[in-house]
Design a protein around this motif. Structure first.
Motif, PDB file in Angstrom:
ATOM      1  N   ASP A  44       0.823  -1.226   0.000  1.00  0.00           N
ATOM      2  CA  ASP A  44       0.000   0.000   0.000  1.00  0.00           C
ATOM      3  C   ASP A  44       0.851   1.268   0.000  1.00  0.00           C
ATOM      4  O   ASP A  44       0.363   2.352  -0.341  1.00  0.00           O
ATOM      5  CB  ASP A  44      -0.941   0.019   1.214  1.00  0.00           C
ATOM      6  N   THR A  45       2.110   1.134   0.411  1.00  0.00           N
ATOM      7  CA  THR A  45       3.028   2.266   0.336  1.00  0.00           C
ATOM      8  C   THR A  45       3.503   2.435  -1.116  1.00  0.00           C
ATOM      9  O   THR A  45       3.494   3.542  -1.662  1.00  0.00           O
ATOM     10  CB  THR A  45       4.223   2.027   1.287  1.00  0.00           C
ATOM     11  N   MET A  46       3.860   1.320  -1.746  1.00  0.00           N
ATOM     12  CA  MET A  46       4.261   1.359  -3.158  1.00  0.00           C
ATOM     13  C   MET A  46       3.090   1.822  -4.030  1.00  0.00           C
ATOM     14  O   MET A  46       3.250   2.637  -4.938  1.00  0.00           O
ATOM     15  CB  MET A  46       4.725  -0.038  -3.599  1.00  0.00           C
ATOM     16  N   TYR A  49       2.702   5.544  -3.765  1.00  0.00           N
ATOM     17  CA  TYR A  49       3.620   6.300  -4.641  1.00  0.00           C
ATOM     18  C   TYR A  49       3.109   6.307  -6.074  1.00  0.00           C
ATOM     19  O   TYR A  49       3.082   7.343  -6.727  1.00  0.00           O
ATOM     20  CB  TYR A  49       5.030   5.684  -4.608  1.00  0.00           C
ATOM     21  N   SER A  50       2.710   5.133  -6.553  1.00  0.00           N
ATOM     22  CA  SER A  50       2.319   5.094  -7.958  1.00  0.00           C
ATOM     23  C   SER A  50       1.055   5.921  -8.206  1.00  0.00           C
ATOM     24  O   SER A  50       0.961   6.663  -9.182  1.00  0.00           O
ATOM     25  CB  SER A  50       2.287   3.636  -8.432  1.00  0.00           C
ATOM     26  N   MET A  51       0.088   5.848  -7.287  1.00  0.00           N
ATOM     27  CA  MET A  51      -1.123   6.677  -7.452  1.00  0.00           C
ATOM     28  C   MET A  51      -0.774   8.160  -7.363  1.00  0.00           C
ATOM     29  O   MET A  51      -1.228   8.984  -8.162  1.00  0.00           O
ATOM     30  CB  MET A  51      -2.154   6.345  -6.359  1.00  0.00           C
ATOM     31  N   THR A 175      -2.751  -7.307  -7.093  1.00  0.00           N
ATOM     32  CA  THR A 175      -1.591  -8.069  -7.578  1.00  0.00           C
ATOM     33  C   THR A 175      -1.227  -7.652  -9.001  1.00  0.00           C
ATOM     34  O   THR A 175      -0.042  -7.443  -9.310  1.00  0.00           O
ATOM     35  CB  THR A 175      -1.897  -9.576  -7.510  1.00  0.00           C
ATOM     36  N   SER A 176      -2.228  -7.486  -9.864  1.00  0.00           N
ATOM     37  CA  SER A 176      -1.948  -7.073 -11.250  1.00  0.00           C
ATOM     38  C   SER A 176      -1.346  -5.668 -11.280  1.00  0.00           C
ATOM     39  O   SER A 176      -0.426  -5.392 -12.057  1.00  0.00           O
ATOM     40  CB  SER A 176      -3.240  -7.094 -12.081  1.00  0.00           C
ATOM     41  N   LEU A 177      -1.870  -4.786 -10.424  1.00  0.00           N
ATOM     42  CA  LEU A 177      -1.341  -3.411 -10.392  1.00  0.00           C
ATOM     43  C   LEU A 177       0.135  -3.405  -9.986  1.00  0.00           C
ATOM     44  O   LEU A 177       0.942  -2.691 -10.586  1.00  0.00           O
ATOM     45  CB  LEU A 177      -2.143  -2.532  -9.422  1.00  0.00           C
ATOM     46  N   LEU A 178       0.497  -4.232  -9.004  1.00  0.00           N
ATOM     47  CA  LEU A 178       1.904  -4.249  -8.588  1.00  0.00           C
ATOM     48  C   LEU A 178       2.777  -4.896  -9.667  1.00  0.00           C
ATOM     49  O   LEU A 178       3.883  -4.435  -9.941  1.00  0.00           O
ATOM     50  CB  LEU A 178       2.107  -4.942  -7.235  1.00  0.00           C
ATOM     51  N   LEU A 179       2.242  -5.953 -10.312  1.00  0.00           N
ATOM     52  CA  LEU A 179       2.997  -6.599 -11.400  1.00  0.00           C
ATOM     53  C   LEU A 179       3.313  -5.597 -12.514  1.00  0.00           C
ATOM     54  O   LEU A 179       4.374  -5.657 -13.135  1.00  0.00           O
ATOM     55  CB  LEU A 179       2.188  -7.770 -11.992  1.00  0.00           C
ATOM     56  N   ALA A 180       2.383  -4.671 -12.760  1.00  0.00           N
ATOM     57  CA  ALA A 180       2.553  -3.711 -13.855  1.00  0.00           C
ATOM     58  C   ALA A 180       3.454  -2.537 -13.478  1.00  0.00           C
ATOM     59  O   ALA A 180       3.838  -1.742 -14.325  1.00  0.00           O
ATOM     60  CB  ALA A 180       1.177  -3.184 -14.292  1.00  0.00           C
ATOM     61  N   SER A 181       3.795  -2.440 -12.192  1.00  0.00           N
ATOM     62  CA  SER A 181       4.572  -1.284 -11.727  1.00  0.00           C
ATOM     63  C   SER A 181       6.068  -1.589 -11.723  1.00  0.00           C
ATOM     64  O   SER A 181       6.487  -2.704 -12.025  1.00  0.00           O
ATOM     65  CB  SER A 181       4.123  -0.913 -10.303  1.00  0.00           C
ATOM     66  N   SER A 182       6.835  -0.617 -11.327  1.00  0.00           N
ATOM     67  CA  SER A 182       8.289  -0.826 -11.247  1.00  0.00           C
ATOM     68  C   SER A 182       8.667  -1.774 -10.101  1.00  0.00           C
ATOM     69  O   SER A 182       9.816  -2.150  -9.958  1.00  0.00           O
ATOM     70  CB  SER A 182       8.988   0.524 -11.068  1.00  0.00           C
ATOM     71  N   MET A 238      -5.597  -1.730 -16.185  1.00  0.00           N
ATOM     72  CA  MET A 238      -6.284  -1.085 -15.055  1.00  0.00           C
ATOM     73  C   MET A 238      -5.674   0.272 -14.731  1.00  0.00           C
ATOM     74  O   MET A 238      -6.391   1.223 -14.421  1.00  0.00           O
ATOM     75  CB  MET A 238      -6.281  -2.002 -13.834  1.00  0.00           C
ATOM     76  N   LEU A 239      -4.353   0.357 -14.829  1.00  0.00           N
ATOM     77  CA  LEU A 239      -3.700   1.649 -14.579  1.00  0.00           C
ATOM     78  C   LEU A 239      -4.178   2.690 -15.593  1.00  0.00           C
ATOM     79  O   LEU A 239      -4.478   3.836 -15.235  1.00  0.00           O
ATOM     80  CB  LEU A 239      -2.174   1.514 -14.681  1.00  0.00           C
TER      81      LEU A 239
END
Ligand SMILES: [Zn+2]
Length: 263
Positions: A44-46, A49-51, A175-182, A238-239
């Protein structure tokens, strides 16, 4: 601007940015809590940042403060590594952040929760700080805005995933959102397990009424949803779908001191 993250900037860069009109600052409040067997406890911290970076870039002339963590995560304490703080302490941290940022010349502070357990405290403290400080402090409830689900539902449909499997904690969506992030390399898909996929809000209400709300009672693996079909591709879709919605929600919440809409 090479970065919108305050913590990657020097003080002269920040002073210059404020002087040339970067007067909006985005503050996310995340958490340090278990996120199933497959996601890091900083999820939720990562995500915050992305949001926050997406919102700052979308608004323009906006910077991002270090994400506040830990958050209010009492209900995750049955799992090791969760660190939780009280609502009072979270509010106190928000007060310190906003008083400092206001003193430095920011005129608008967007304080939002990237972890559900923080929403109520943020809402209350933002009202208080908006009255106290010369700058505007708003706290849009992005996570629970129905337009976010409306934007992701068609994507879930396309991937053959129900809203319950999409989930509100460590499921297909998160999970998909984190997979798509750095941070995608931190996801361990081999360890991903299906969690609770029933009527989650009814279950949480029931647990709260019984005076015992522990995530471990609802899902022993700590997952609300089903992450097993998650993918970076779904996360990217989703992003793309939610980014403009987040910006719209934030713009709506920013208003002039006299209550006029400023969208
Ligand atoms: Zn989360």
């Amino acid at each position: 601007m090479e970065t919108v993250l305050l913590e990657e900037m020097t003080w002269p860069q920040i002073r210059k940015a404020i002087d040339v009109g970067y007067r909006t600052v985005i503050v996310a409040a995340g958490s340090i809590e278990q996120h199933g067997k497959h996601l890091p406890i900083g999820m939720d911290t990562m995500g915050g940042y992305s949001m926050a970076v997406g919102i700052a870039e979308g608004l323009g002339h906006a910077l991002v403060a270090p994400v506040i963590r830990p958050g209010c995560s009492d209900h995750h304490m049955a799992f090791p590594a969760t660190i939780t703080i009280s609502e009072d302490l979270l509010k106190e941290l928000c007060r310190a952040y906003c008083r400092c940022l206001s003193q430095h010349g920011f005129e608008r502070i967007v304080l939002f929760a990237s972890h559900g357990g923080n929403i109520q405290a943020l809402k209350e403290v933002a009202l208080e700080l908006d009255a106290e400080l010369p700058c505007m402090v708003v706290s849009p409830n992005i996570l629970q805005d129905p337009r976010v689900e409306e934007a992701t539902d068609p994507i879930l449909d396309r991937y053959g995933v129900t809203r319950e499997e999409g989930g509100i904690h460590s499921g297909f969506v998160e999970t998909s959102l984190l997979l798509a992030s750095s941070y995608g390399h931190l996801v361990d898909m081999q360890a991903a397990e299906r969690g609770f996929v029933g009527d989650v809000w009814a279950r949480i209400d029931e647990a709260k009424k019984a005076g015992r709300f522990s995530m471990a009672d609802i899902s022993p693996v700590g997952v609300l949803g089903d992450p097993t079909k998650a993918s970076a591709e779904a996360g990217r879709e989703m992003l793309a779908a939610t980014g403009p919605v987040y910006i719209k929600i934030v713009k709506e919440s920013l208003r002039t001191k006299d209550g006029e809409a400023q969208v």
